[in-house]
Design an enzyme around this catalytic site. Structure first.
Site, PDB file in Angstrom:
ATOM      1  N   LEU A  57     -29.516  15.018  -4.057  1.00  0.00           N
ATOM      2  CA  LEU A  57     -29.242  13.622  -4.391  1.00  0.00           C
ATOM      3  C   LEU A  57     -29.938  12.824  -3.306  1.00  0.00           C
ATOM      4  O   LEU A  57     -29.741  13.083  -2.115  1.00  0.00           O
ATOM      5  CB  LEU A  57     -27.732  13.368  -4.414  1.00  0.00           C
ATOM      6  CG  LEU A  57     -27.236  12.048  -4.986  1.00  0.00           C
ATOM      7  CD1 LEU A  57     -27.688  11.855  -6.438  1.00  0.00           C
ATOM      8  CD2 LEU A  57     -25.720  11.978  -4.923  1.00  0.00           C
ATOM      9  N   ASP A  58     -30.760  11.879  -3.694  1.00  0.00           N
ATOM     10  CA  ASP A  58     -31.572  11.136  -2.732  1.00  0.00           C
ATOM     11  C   ASP A  58     -30.738  10.497  -1.630  1.00  0.00           C
ATOM     12  O   ASP A  58     -29.580  10.150  -1.825  1.00  0.00           O
ATOM     13  CB  ASP A  58     -32.362  10.026  -3.436  1.00  0.00           C
ATOM     14  CG  ASP A  58     -33.398  10.565  -4.392  1.00  0.00           C
ATOM     15  OD1 ASP A  58     -33.919  11.666  -4.151  1.00  0.00           O
ATOM     16  OD2 ASP A  58     -33.685   9.879  -5.385  1.00  0.00           O
ATOM     17  N   TYR A  59     -31.365  10.315  -0.493  1.00  0.00           N
ATOM     18  CA  TYR A  59     -30.762   9.693   0.688  1.00  0.00           C
ATOM     19  C   TYR A  59     -30.113   8.360   0.347  1.00  0.00           C
ATOM     20  O   TYR A  59     -29.029   8.046   0.815  1.00  0.00           O
ATOM     21  CB  TYR A  59     -31.874   9.511   1.739  1.00  0.00           C
ATOM     22  CG  TYR A  59     -31.470   8.873   3.037  1.00  0.00           C
ATOM     23  CD1 TYR A  59     -30.663   9.556   3.947  1.00  0.00           C
ATOM     24  CD2 TYR A  59     -31.937   7.607   3.378  1.00  0.00           C
ATOM     25  CE1 TYR A  59     -30.318   8.974   5.161  1.00  0.00           C
ATOM     26  CE2 TYR A  59     -31.604   7.029   4.590  1.00  0.00           C
ATOM     27  CZ  TYR A  59     -30.792   7.716   5.478  1.00  0.00           C
ATOM     28  OH  TYR A  59     -30.451   7.142   6.676  1.00  0.00           O
ATOM     29  N   ASP A  60     -30.761   7.566  -0.498  1.00  0.00           N
ATOM     30  CA  ASP A  60     -30.255   6.240  -0.829  1.00  0.00           C
ATOM     31  C   ASP A  60     -29.469   6.206  -2.145  1.00  0.00           C
ATOM     32  O   ASP A  60     -29.218   5.139  -2.691  1.00  0.00           O
ATOM     33  CB  ASP A  60     -31.379   5.207  -0.829  1.00  0.00           C
ATOM     34  CG  ASP A  60     -32.567   5.606  -1.680  1.00  0.00           C
ATOM     35  OD1 ASP A  60     -32.564   6.718  -2.257  1.00  0.00           O
ATOM     36  OD2 ASP A  60     -33.513   4.807  -1.778  1.00  0.00           O
ATOM     37  N   SER A  61     -29.053   7.366  -2.631  1.00  0.00           N
ATOM     38  CA  SER A  61     -28.183   7.459  -3.801  1.00  0.00           C
ATOM     39  C   SER A  61     -26.813   7.952  -3.358  1.00  0.00           C
ATOM     40  O   SER A  61     -26.674   8.547  -2.290  1.00  0.00           O
ATOM     41  CB  SER A  61     -28.769   8.405  -4.844  1.00  0.00           C
ATOM     42  OG  SER A  61     -30.004   7.907  -5.313  1.00  0.00           O
TER      43      SER A  61
END
Length: 186
Positions: free
Chosen positions: A43-47
């Site tokens: 899961l992306d850093y900014d998600s």
């Protein structure tokens, strides 16, 4: 062991920050997770939202292998108000630089009741925003963000709420739940 973890915004989906450039970023190591588990997917850093972790390699493969096509459901705050044509484009598949995506399930939803994000999404009086529920069956890099941008609805906030039958439920950011023993941890 299968753990559901509510990954906070700006936390890496790994136990160490291997870049070494700039200030250290928050990782999974700061949340008291069992030592023997590892993320089943990313899961992306900014998600934000649901990240599954396991100590079972076969289960991790089943959860992440594109051939199994486990649906992933997201709540997406987008800039703009989606028109039916934009939702139809998401439902048909969107052409990205790496090819056509599989069709997604896409619908507008009322703003969900969520925890505050730190830092908050920038509010602009003159720019409307809306929420979508988007379900995809593949896992390309930053796929949801790229799909919404391709139809003219840039993503402001992205929260994964389900992977297959596993749901985020009432977990607060940073909390985790052992799905096999039903034990909750903060």
């Amino acid at each position: 062991m299968l753990i559901a973890f509510n990954k906070p915004f700006q936390v890496l989906c790994q136990f160490t920050d291997s870049t070494g450039d700039g200030p250290a970023r928050a990782t999974l190591a700061g949340f008291g997770l069992p030592a023997e588990v590892y993320p089943a997917g990313r899961l992306d850093y900014d998600s934000e939202g649901l990240l599954l972790l396991t100590d079972d390699g076969r289960l991790a493969h089943r959860l992440t292998d594109p051939r199994h096509k486990a649906p992933k459901t997201y709540w997406v705050q987008v800039e703009g108000v989606p028109a039916e044509e934009q939702l139809a484009a998401l439902r048909s598949g969107v052409v990205l630089k790496d090819g056509l995506t599989l069709p997604a399930q896409a619908r507008s939803i009322p703003p969900p009741s969520l925890w505050p994000r730190h830092p908050p999404v920038r509010f602009r009086k003159t720019v409307a925003d809306a929420w979508l529920e988007l379900q995809i069956r593949e896992g390309r890099n930053r796929q949801v963000r790229r799909m919404t941008a391709a139809v003219g609805l840039p993503t402001l906030r992205l929260i994964r709420v389900a992977i297959g039958p596993h749901r985020l439920g009432p977990l607060a950011p940073g909390q985790w739940h052992d799905l096999q023993t039903d034990a909750r941890h903060t």
